[in-house]
Scaffold this motif. Structure first.
Motif, PDB file in Angstrom:
ATOM      1  N   THR A   4      75.433 -24.439-100.689  1.00 12.67           N
ATOM      2  CA  THR A   4      75.680 -24.115 -99.292  1.00 12.67           C
ATOM      3  C   THR A   4      77.162 -24.269 -99.018  1.00 12.67           C
ATOM      4  N   ALA A   5      77.733 -23.283 -98.301  1.00 14.85           N
ATOM      5  CA  ALA A   5      79.144 -23.339 -97.932  1.00 14.85           C
ATOM      6  C   ALA A   5      79.279 -23.336 -96.419  1.00 14.85           C
ATOM      7  N   LEU A   6      80.169 -24.179 -95.914  1.00 11.99           N
ATOM      8  CA  LEU A   6      80.516 -24.204 -94.502  1.00 11.99           C
ATOM      9  C   LEU A   6      81.799 -23.400 -94.345  1.00 11.99           C
ATOM     10  N   VAL A   7      81.725 -22.320 -93.563  1.00 16.39           N
ATOM     11  CA  VAL A   7      82.882 -21.451 -93.369  1.00 16.39           C
ATOM     12  C   VAL A   7      83.258 -21.463 -91.896  1.00 16.39           C
ATOM     13  N   THR A   8      84.436 -21.989 -91.600  1.00 18.42           N
ATOM     14  CA  THR A   8      84.923 -21.986 -90.227  1.00 18.42           C
ATOM     15  C   THR A   8      85.676 -20.677 -89.975  1.00 18.42           C
ATOM     16  N   GLY A   9      85.681 -20.256 -88.729  1.00 23.72           N
ATOM     17  CA  GLY A   9      86.362 -19.009 -88.392  1.00 23.72           C
ATOM     18  C   GLY A   9      85.708 -17.801 -89.032  1.00 23.72           C
ATOM     19  N   ALA A  10      84.388 -17.843 -89.158  1.00 20.85           N
ATOM     20  CA  ALA A  10      83.655 -16.800 -89.884  1.00 20.85           C
ATOM     21  C   ALA A  10      83.495 -15.501 -89.101  1.00 20.85           C
ATOM     22  N   THR A  11      84.018 -15.450 -87.892  1.00 24.57           N
ATOM     23  CA  THR A  11      83.830 -14.240 -87.079  1.00 24.57           C
ATOM     24  C   THR A  11      84.886 -13.175 -87.334  1.00 24.57           C
ATOM     25  N   SER A  12      85.954 -13.517 -88.065  1.00 23.02           N
ATOM     26  CA  SER A  12      86.978 -12.500 -88.341  1.00 23.02           C
ATOM     27  C   SER A  12      87.894 -12.944 -89.477  1.00 23.02           C
ATOM     28  N   GLY A  13      88.692 -12.027 -89.934  1.00 22.40           N
ATOM     29  CA  GLY A  13      89.749 -12.307 -90.903  1.00 22.40           C
ATOM     30  C   GLY A  13      89.297 -12.973 -92.185  1.00 22.40           C
ATOM     31  N   ILE A  14      90.090 -13.956 -92.597  1.00 19.31           N
ATOM     32  CA  ILE A  14      89.841 -14.648 -93.862  1.00 19.31           C
ATOM     33  C   ILE A  14      88.502 -15.386 -93.840  1.00 19.31           C
ATOM     34  N   GLY A  15      88.138 -15.974 -92.715  1.00 15.16           N
ATOM     35  CA  GLY A  15      86.867 -16.681 -92.623  1.00 15.16           C
ATOM     36  C   GLY A  15      85.688 -15.754 -92.878  1.00 15.16           C
ATOM     37  N   ARG A  16      85.714 -14.583 -92.256  1.00 19.85           N
ATOM     38  CA  ARG A  16      84.641 -13.602 -92.453  1.00 19.85           C
ATOM     39  C   ARG A  16      84.599 -13.127 -93.904  1.00 19.85           C
ATOM     40  N   ALA A  17      85.756 -12.811 -94.452  1.00 21.00           N
ATOM     41  CA  ALA A  17      85.832 -12.349 -95.843  1.00 21.00           C
ATOM     42  C   ALA A  17      85.327 -13.426 -96.804  1.00 21.00           C
ATOM     43  N   THR A  18      85.649 -14.676 -96.503  1.00 15.34           N
ATOM     44  CA  THR A  18      85.194 -15.783 -97.344  1.00 15.34           C
ATOM     45  C   THR A  18      83.677 -15.914 -97.291  1.00 15.34           C
ATOM     46  N   ALA A  19      83.110 -15.825 -96.091  1.00 14.30           N
ATOM     47  CA  ALA A  19      81.651 -15.911 -95.949  1.00 14.30           C
ATOM     48  C   ALA A  19      80.965 -14.804 -96.750  1.00 14.30           C
ATOM     49  N   ILE A  20      81.476 -13.603 -96.668  1.00 11.88           N
ATOM     50  CA  ILE A  20      80.884 -12.466 -97.385  1.00 11.88           C
ATOM     51  C   ILE A  20      81.001 -12.668 -98.890  1.00 11.88           C
ATOM     52  N   ALA A  21      82.166 -13.095 -99.355  1.00  8.15           N
ATOM     53  CA  ALA A  21      82.372 -13.304-100.791  1.00  8.15           C
ATOM     54  C   ALA A  21      81.461 -14.405-101.332  1.00  8.15           C
ATOM     55  N   LEU A  22      81.336 -15.499-100.589  1.00 10.61           N
ATOM     56  CA  LEU A  22      80.467 -16.589-101.034  1.00 10.61           C
ATOM     57  C   LEU A  22      78.996 -16.179-101.018  1.00 10.61           C
ATOM     58  N   LEU A  55      76.736 -21.189 -86.203  1.00 16.16           N
ATOM     59  CA  LEU A  55      76.990 -22.282 -85.269  1.00 16.16           C
ATOM     60  C   LEU A  55      78.149 -21.874 -84.367  1.00 16.16           C
ATOM     61  N   LEU A  56      77.870 -21.814 -83.081  1.00 16.74           N
ATOM     62  CA  LEU A  56      78.848 -21.360 -82.103  1.00 16.74           C
ATOM     63  C   LEU A  56      79.599 -22.542 -81.510  1.00 16.74           C
ATOM     64  N   PHE A  57      80.848 -22.711 -81.915  1.00 14.56           N
ATOM     65  CA  PHE A  57      81.723 -23.718 -81.326  1.00 14.56           C
ATOM     66  C   PHE A  57      83.153 -23.488 -81.805  1.00 14.56           C
ATOM     67  N   ASP A  58      84.070 -24.132 -81.133  1.00 14.25           N
ATOM     68  CA  ASP A  58      85.485 -24.093 -81.488  1.00 14.25           C
ATOM     69  C   ASP A  58      85.785 -25.369 -82.262  1.00 14.25           C
ATOM     70  N   VAL A  59      86.281 -25.254 -83.482  1.00 16.95           N
ATOM     71  CA  VAL A  59      86.530 -26.436 -84.308  1.00 16.95           C
ATOM     72  C   VAL A  59      87.574 -27.367 -83.698  1.00 16.95           C
ATOM     73  N   ARG A  60      88.327 -26.894 -82.723  1.00 18.82           N
ATOM     74  CA  ARG A  60      89.309 -27.751 -82.045  1.00 18.82           C
ATOM     75  C   ARG A  60      88.652 -28.686 -81.040  1.00 18.82           C
ATOM     76  N   ASN A  61      87.358 -28.445 -80.748  1.00 21.41           N
ATOM     77  CA  ASN A  61      86.620 -29.248 -79.785  1.00 21.41           C
ATOM     78  C   ASN A  61      85.763 -30.263 -80.549  1.00 21.41           C
ATOM     79  N   LYS A  62      86.255 -31.490 -80.648  1.00 19.65           N
ATOM     80  CA  LYS A  62      85.591 -32.525 -81.443  1.00 19.65           C
ATOM     81  C   LYS A  62      84.145 -32.755 -81.006  1.00 19.65           C
ATOM     82  N   GLU A  63      83.900 -32.784 -79.701  1.00 22.58           N
ATOM     83  CA  GLU A  63      82.545 -33.021 -79.199  1.00 22.58           C
ATOM     84  C   GLU A  63      81.597 -31.888 -79.608  1.00 22.58           C
ATOM     85  N   ALA A  64      82.082 -30.667 -79.560  1.00 15.95           N
ATOM     86  CA  ALA A  64      81.246 -29.522 -79.947  1.00 15.95           C
ATOM     87  C   ALA A  64      80.907 -29.570 -81.428  1.00 15.95           C
ATOM     88  N   VAL A  65      81.869 -29.943 -82.250  1.00 17.83           N
ATOM     89  CA  VAL A  65      81.627 -30.069 -83.692  1.00 17.83           C
ATOM     90  C   VAL A  65      80.593 -31.152 -83.957  1.00 17.83           C
TER      91      VAL A  65
END
Length: 80
Positions: A4-22, A55-65
């Motif tokens: 299992t991989a945890l990918v942050t920022g998976a909605t665009s750019g490098i995060g999305r590409a990483t999720a697809i590759a994994l 998982l819908l949250f902003d990683v900058r928000n500690k409480e949401a994480v």
């Protein structure tokens, strides 16, 4: 046991590409991001390849994480 991989920022750019590759390498994906519709699109795109837990949250928000981690579906992380 599945990997299992945890990918942050998976909605665009490098995060999305990483999720697809994994996913192509057989990983189950925990995809995090701030845009609900893009997480749903990614989940649908990868549905035939692997399991995706969006998982819908902003990683900058500690409480949401912390909330997301404490309330994750236990079955997703269980060994198969």
């Amino acid at each position: 046991m599945s990997k299992t991989a945890l990918v942050t920022g998976a909605t665009s750019g490098i995060g999305r590409a990483t999720a697809i590759a994994l996913a192509k390498q057989g990983y189950r994906i925990i995809a995090t991001g701030r845009r609900h519709e893009r997480l749903e699109e990614l989940q649908q795109e990868l549905a035939e390849t692997t399991s995706v837990l969006p998982l819908l949250f902003d990683v900058r928000n500690k409480e949401a994480v912390q909330f997301a981690i404490e309330h994750h579906p236990c079955g997703f992380l269980a060994n198969e």
